[in-house]
Write a protein that holds these residues in place. Structure first.
Motif, mmCIF file in Angstrom:
data_model
loop_
_atom_site.group_PDB
_atom_site.id
_atom_site.type_symbol
_atom_site.label_atom_id
_atom_site.label_comp_id
_atom_site.label_asym_id
_atom_site.label_seq_id
_atom_site.Cartn_x
_atom_site.Cartn_y
_atom_site.Cartn_z
ATOM 1 N N LEU A 159 0.840 -1.259 0.156
ATOM 2 C CA LEU A 159 0.187 0.014 -0.047
ATOM 3 C C LEU A 159 0.820 1.318 -0.069
ATOM 4 O O LEU A 159 0.765 2.178 -1.027
ATOM 5 N N ILE A 160 1.538 1.433 1.096
ATOM 6 C CA ILE A 160 2.448 2.528 1.125
ATOM 7 C C ILE A 160 3.493 2.809 -0.095
ATOM 8 O O ILE A 160 3.726 3.915 -0.889
ATOM 9 N N GLU A 161 3.935 1.829 -0.495
ATOM 10 C CA GLU A 161 5.258 1.998 -1.395
ATOM 11 C C GLU A 161 4.352 2.252 -2.707
ATOM 12 O O GLU A 161 4.803 3.052 -3.713
ATOM 13 N N ASP A 203 1.476 5.084 8.703
ATOM 14 C CA ASP A 203 2.557 5.595 7.982
ATOM 15 C C ASP A 203 2.715 6.889 7.114
ATOM 16 O O ASP A 203 3.614 7.097 6.407
ATOM 17 N N LEU A 204 1.759 7.692 7.678
ATOM 18 C CA LEU A 204 1.678 8.816 6.981
ATOM 19 C C LEU A 204 2.920 9.972 6.936
ATOM 20 O O LEU A 204 3.340 10.498 5.962
ATOM 21 N N ASP A 205 3.921 9.611 7.794
ATOM 22 C CA ASP A 205 5.055 10.463 7.972
ATOM 23 C C ASP A 205 6.057 10.104 6.850
ATOM 24 O O ASP A 205 6.941 10.725 6.429
ATOM 25 N N LEU A 206 5.809 8.742 6.119
ATOM 26 C CA LEU A 206 6.770 8.236 5.249
ATOM 27 C C LEU A 206 6.957 9.294 3.928
ATOM 28 O O LEU A 206 7.756 9.179 3.038
ATOM 29 N N PHE A 207 5.556 9.872 3.753
ATOM 30 C CA PHE A 207 5.329 10.689 2.564
ATOM 31 C C PHE A 207 6.196 11.879 2.804
ATOM 32 O O PHE A 207 6.172 13.036 1.571
ATOM 33 N N LEU A 210 8.929 12.931 -0.045
ATOM 34 C CA LEU A 210 8.644 13.604 -1.035
ATOM 35 C C LEU A 210 8.928 15.039 -1.114
ATOM 36 O O LEU A 210 8.862 15.763 -2.266
ATOM 37 N N ASP A 211 9.026 15.568 0.056
ATOM 38 C CA ASP A 211 9.435 17.097 0.230
ATOM 39 C C ASP A 211 8.498 18.234 -0.397
ATOM 40 O O ASP A 211 8.742 19.107 -0.952
ATOM 41 N N VAL A 212 7.067 17.730 -0.300
ATOM 42 C CA VAL A 212 5.893 18.722 -0.668
ATOM 43 C C VAL A 212 5.033 18.390 0.640
ATOM 44 O O VAL A 212 4.942 17.357 1.490
ATOM 45 N N PRO A 213 4.115 19.609 0.516
ATOM 46 C CA PRO A 213 3.313 19.491 1.890
ATOM 47 C C PRO A 213 2.086 18.407 1.684
ATOM 48 O O PRO A 213 1.704 18.162 0.446
ATOM 49 N N VAL A 214 1.650 17.921 2.694
ATOM 50 C CA VAL A 214 0.594 16.609 2.614
ATOM 51 C C VAL A 214 -0.635 17.331 3.327
ATOM 52 O O VAL A 214 -0.678 18.084 4.511
ATOM 53 N N LEU A 215 -1.735 17.096 2.463
ATOM 54 C CA LEU A 215 -3.112 17.514 2.908
ATOM 55 C C LEU A 215 -3.646 16.366 3.251
ATOM 56 O O LEU A 215 -3.481 15.158 2.808
#
Length: 273
Positions: A159-161, A203-207, A210-215
């Motif tokens: 899922l995360i990958e 696992d939201l912190d793994l994104f 990507l160095d962009v803001p997460v909404l």
């Protein structure tokens, strides 16, 4: 971490709140509540007074199994309200929730500040070029299929990958098209089972890589009320709990129906930062 909205840099080092304004008759929570323009203006004024940095307006329900809406109907619902909002609140940072490039373009011409595309440009090949031309931020959500088919597309190798790869590809495409400001939304409830939604939140912190803001858009969703054996009307407390968890895992924008309560989350979170 900043994004450029209508010539102003919005600093996302401290999280922000995006209020939801649905002008669809069949949204899962607030469908039909704001069909009257005066009620809608009052509701938006309250969201802004409660601390919303952005207001996200949509006229095409993306709930699972939602019926399609024609482009003509989407525009006829959206444009009068976009014009009314920008007339009443000239400084509003209005986000347009659409996957259609022509709808986005017409709203951007009228002064909208962002585009929120549930398909990250995959359902309309012209979308990214329109956003690049207007030089506005783009919110790119993870979804498979479309609102009518996504519930049947929940099989992942990892899922995360898989979601991470999806965003890597979409961000690369956006940069190639000339976009400067991208925001990613992992798409809670979109082509994901209840268990997968919680795995994604865990696992939201793994994104962050990507160095962009997460909404994140968790507000009153079924992953909350089904777990609590409740309904959307009684899912505010659960929404607040998960919003705080999302903030602790790096979310920079909370997309919510209840701005006051989300702002309280942000204020309390900021005390720990």
């Amino acid at each position: 971490m900043t994004i450029n909205c209508k010539g102003n840099l919005v600093d996302l080092s401290a999280p922000k709140v995006m209020g939801i304004l649905n002008v669809t008759p069949d949204s899962f929570y607030d469908g039909g509540r704001y069909s009257d323009i005066q009620k809608m203006l009052s509701h938006v004024e309250k969201m802004l007074n409660d601390g919303a940095t952005f207001v996200d307006i949509g006229a095409y329900s993306s709930r699972p199994g939602a019926d399609p809406v024609s482009e003509v109907d989407e525009l006829s619902r959206l444009l009068p309200i976009v014009e009314a909002l920008l007339k009443e609140f000239p400084e509003i940072l209005l986000s347009i929730d659409t996957f259609r490039s022509n709808v986005a373009e017409q709203c951007l011409h009228r002064g909208a500040a962002l585009v929120n595309d549930i398909s990250a440009g995959k359902l309309d090949e012209k979308m990214l070029s329109v956003i690049a031309r207007f030089k506005v931020p783009c919110i790119m959500m993870h979804m498979r299929g479309n609102p009518r088919t996504m519930s049947d597309q929940t099989q992942y190798d990892d899922l995360i990958e898989d979601i991470h790869f999806y965003f890597s590809e979409r961000l690369a495409m956006a940069r190639k098209m000339g976009l400067n400001d991208m925001i990613i939304d992992p798409g809670f409830g979109f082509a994901k089972t209840l268990r997968q939604n919680y795995e994604l939140l865990q696992d939201l912190d793994l994104f962050q890589s990507l160095d962009v803001p997460v909404l994140v858009g968790l507000s009153r969703k079924s992953m909350i009320y089904k777990t609590l054996k409740s309904d959307p009307e009684n899912a505010l407390n659960g929404t607040t709990a998960l919003n705080m968890l999302a903030l602790s895992k790096g979310a920079k924008i909370l997309r919510v129906h209840d701005v006051k309560e989300a702002m309280e989350c942000v204020q309390l979170y900021n005390q720990m930062s």
